[in-house]
Enzyme design. Structure first.
Site, PDB file in Angstrom:
ATOM      1  CE  LYS A   6      -2.215  -1.124   3.847  1.00  0.00           C
ATOM      2  NZ  LYS A   6      -1.609  -2.408   4.261  1.00  0.00           N
ATOM      3  NE  ARG A  55      -4.121  -1.597  10.285  1.00  0.00           N
ATOM      4  CZ  ARG A  55      -3.043  -1.087   9.677  1.00  0.00           C
ATOM      5  NH1 ARG A  55      -3.075   0.137   9.196  1.00  0.00           N
ATOM      6  NH2 ARG A  55      -1.962  -1.810   9.543  1.00  0.00           N
ATOM      7  NE  ARG A  90       7.384  -2.738   5.881  1.00  0.00           N
ATOM      8  CZ  ARG A  90       6.063  -2.533   5.806  1.00  0.00           C
ATOM      9  NH1 ARG A  90       5.545  -1.981   4.720  1.00  0.00           N
ATOM     10  NH2 ARG A  90       5.264  -2.876   6.780  1.00  0.00           N
ATOM     11  NE  ARG A 142       6.709  -0.773  10.335  1.00  0.00           N
ATOM     12  CZ  ARG A 142       5.575  -0.746   9.664  1.00  0.00           C
ATOM     13  NH1 ARG A 142       5.521  -0.141   8.484  1.00  0.00           N
ATOM     14  NH2 ARG A 142       4.497  -1.321  10.144  1.00  0.00           N
ATOM     15  NE  ARG A 175       2.170  -5.258  11.445  1.00  0.00           N
ATOM     16  CZ  ARG A 175       3.322  -5.184  10.770  1.00  0.00           C
ATOM     17  NH1 ARG A 175       4.373  -5.894  11.141  1.00  0.00           N
ATOM     18  NH2 ARG A 175       3.414  -4.396   9.729  1.00  0.00           N
TER      19      ARG A 175
HETATM   20  P1  AMP Z   1       1.031   0.089   9.163  1.00  0.00           P
HETATM   21  O1  AMP Z   1       2.201   0.968   8.947  1.00  0.00           O
HETATM   22  O2  AMP Z   1      -0.161   0.508   8.370  1.00  0.00           O
HETATM   23  O3  AMP Z   1       1.347  -1.363   8.995  1.00  0.00           O
HETATM   24  O4  AMP Z   1       0.598   0.279  10.701  1.00  0.00           O
HETATM   25  C1  AMP Z   1       1.479  -0.037  11.759  1.00  0.00           C
HETATM   26  C2  AMP Z   1       0.717  -0.072  13.081  1.00  0.00           C
HETATM   27  O5  AMP Z   1       0.123   1.206  13.358  1.00  0.00           O
HETATM   28  C3  AMP Z   1      -0.457  -1.035  13.123  1.00  0.00           C
HETATM   29  O6  AMP Z   1      -0.055  -2.369  13.419  1.00  0.00           O
HETATM   30  C4  AMP Z   1      -1.296  -0.440  14.255  1.00  0.00           C
HETATM   31  O7  AMP Z   1      -0.749  -0.701  15.522  1.00  0.00           O
HETATM   32  C5  AMP Z   1      -1.143   1.054  14.015  1.00  0.00           C
HETATM   33  N1  AMP Z   1      -2.195   1.531  13.072  1.00  0.00           N
HETATM   34  C6  AMP Z   1      -2.018   2.016  11.828  1.00  0.00           C
HETATM   35  N2  AMP Z   1      -3.190   2.350  11.254  1.00  0.00           N
HETATM   36  C7  AMP Z   1      -4.139   2.064  12.180  1.00  0.00           C
HETATM   37  C8  AMP Z   1      -5.554   2.163  12.181  1.00  0.00           C
HETATM   38  N3  AMP Z   1      -6.238   2.634  11.134  1.00  0.00           N
HETATM   39  N4  AMP Z   1      -6.221   1.779  13.321  1.00  0.00           N
HETATM   40  C9  AMP Z   1      -5.544   1.311  14.389  1.00  0.00           C
HETATM   41  N5  AMP Z   1      -4.236   1.171  14.430  1.00  0.00           N
HETATM   42  C10 AMP Z   1      -3.505   1.537  13.344  1.00  0.00           C
END
Ligand code: AMP
Length: 373
Positions: free
Chosen positions: A192, A267, A306, A312, A324
């Site tokens: 994404k 989400r 990554r 990360r 996740r």
């Molecule tokens: P991402 O970079 O999109 O993989 O997000 C990393 C982490 O950020 C996720 O595992 C959640 O802990 C938090 N996070 C990101 N977007 C959301 C969301 N829309 N709702 C809740 N937690 C989020």
């Protein structure tokens, strides 16, 4: 992109192109008038810049004067042309060349011809910098013109939108693309963020990644960052009220965006509904939810890779990654039905070279844009 009042304009003609056309016009007219001393009459307000640059390029003796007419209000010609400053005195027996910025419907031109026909000038000709041939009614001959242009609303180089933009050195046209808002949907590692980086450039969109905003806040040790960290560390979702508020702030902070890519949001069902309500309150909407699909094995391999590069922590531990995925399957996957029932879900194969996937996405978005126009 230039914003004037409530509208956005994109580059159309550069200063060099405009000046090049003016030089050619000046040379052509000079050839015809070199033995006379013509009076150039600029039509205010739009032609002030053209008149100035034209005269700088006219090499022989001449005079200059102005008339002032007005017919446009906003984007549309009102049809009624008012004379605000009448023809100059002492023009009897003289050769007059009217300098217009643009000829479109020909209504202003009709008024000009009428004004000058009532004088006893020796002769008068029309010279227009821009000319919309598709629109012009052809009633009078346009003796000289700089550039033929399509029927687009333009501003800059003397031309205005609600009196703004006359000072721009180049010419811009109204951005006809309406706003487009996209949700990029998919499991962690689906690509994404990678794809959003290409799409935001191509379609001039603002990319909002909730994960990135959280990471930025963690790095800067803000209150929000401290709150989110414990959840993110485990691979759990941050509570909805926190995330929704943060997302709304991001949208509110970008009032000039011509659209958004939402990446990692919504989400949960509550987030999806909150997003619809919030956008609705701003007269905006989600146009498409694009689900990028890839299987777990590919995703795990990508995330671990990554994790090595980015550092990360949630990408370096397979247990956290699997958590996740579980969060996704339980809370996020059901949103497919939500968007499907709105007729907005588009599934795109997320496996392949990055550029191949970008190509699949742009084909889809281009199609959506033409359908929605
Ligand atoms: P991402 O970079 O999109 O993989 O997000 C990393 C982490 O950020 C996720 O595992 C959640 O802990 C938090 N996070 C990101 N977007 C959301 C969301 N829309 N709702 C809740 N937690 C989020």
């Amino acid at each position: 992109m230039v914003k004037l009042k409530d509208k956005q304009f994109v580059p159309f003609l550069s200063e060099e192109e405009i000046l090049g056309a003016i030089k050619k016009m000046a040379a052509e007219i000079a050839e015809d008038y070199k033995d006379k001393v013509p009076i150039f009459v600029g039509v205010l307000n739009g032609a002030f810049m053209f008149t100035s640059d034209f005269l700088k390029n006219y090499p022989y003796p001449c005079e200059v004067s102005f008339v002032k007419l007005s017919s446009y209000s906003g984007l549309t010609s009102t049809g009624i042309v008012e004379t605000l400053l009448d023809v100059p005195e002492n023009i009897s027996g003289r050769s007059v060349i009217i300098l217009e910025d643009i000829i479109d419907t020909g209504r202003t031109l009709q008024k000009l011809v009428h004004l000058f026909s009532n004088t006893n000038v020796k002769d008068f000709k029309i010279a227009s910098l821009f000319y919309k041939s598709e629109l012009y009614n052809g009633e009078y001959t346009i003796d000289y013109f700089g550039m033929e242009i399509p029927d687009k609303f333009i501003v800059g180089y003397g031309l205005d939108y609600k009196e703004m933009g006359r000072n721009l050195r180049a010419v811009y046209q109204l951005n006809q693309n309406r706003m487009i808002n996209i949700v990029l949907f998919g499991k962690p590692g689906a690509g994404k963020g990678t794809q959003a980086a290409f799409l935001k450039e191509k379609y001039n969109l603002k990319h909002i990644s909730t994960g990135d905003v959280f990471r930025y806040n963690i790095k800067n040790e803000t209150k929000l960052g401290k709150l989110a960290q414990s959840y993110m560390d485990k691979g759990d979702l941050v509570p909805d009220e926190v995330t929704i508020k943060m997302l709304q702030d991001e949208v509110d902070n970008n009032p000039d965006a011509s659209g958004f890519i939402f990446d990692g949001f919504p989400r949960t069902a509550a987030q999806a509904e909150a997003l619809d309500n919030f956008l609705g309150s701003k007269d905006m909407q989600i146009d498409a939810t694009i689900a990028l699909e890839a299987n777990n094995e590919v995703l795990i391999a990508r995330l671990l890779e990554r994790g090595k590069v980015s550092g990360r922590s949630d990408d370096q531990d397979e247990t956290k990654i699997r958590n996740r995925f579980d969060e996704y399957n339980q809370k996020t996957a059901p949103l497919r039905t939500y968007y499907e029932s709105q007729g907005k879900l588009h599934v795109v194969d997320g496996i392949g070279e990055i550029h191949e996937i970008t190509e699949r996405l742009t084909q889809l978005i281009d199609k959506l844009q033409t359908v929605n126009k």
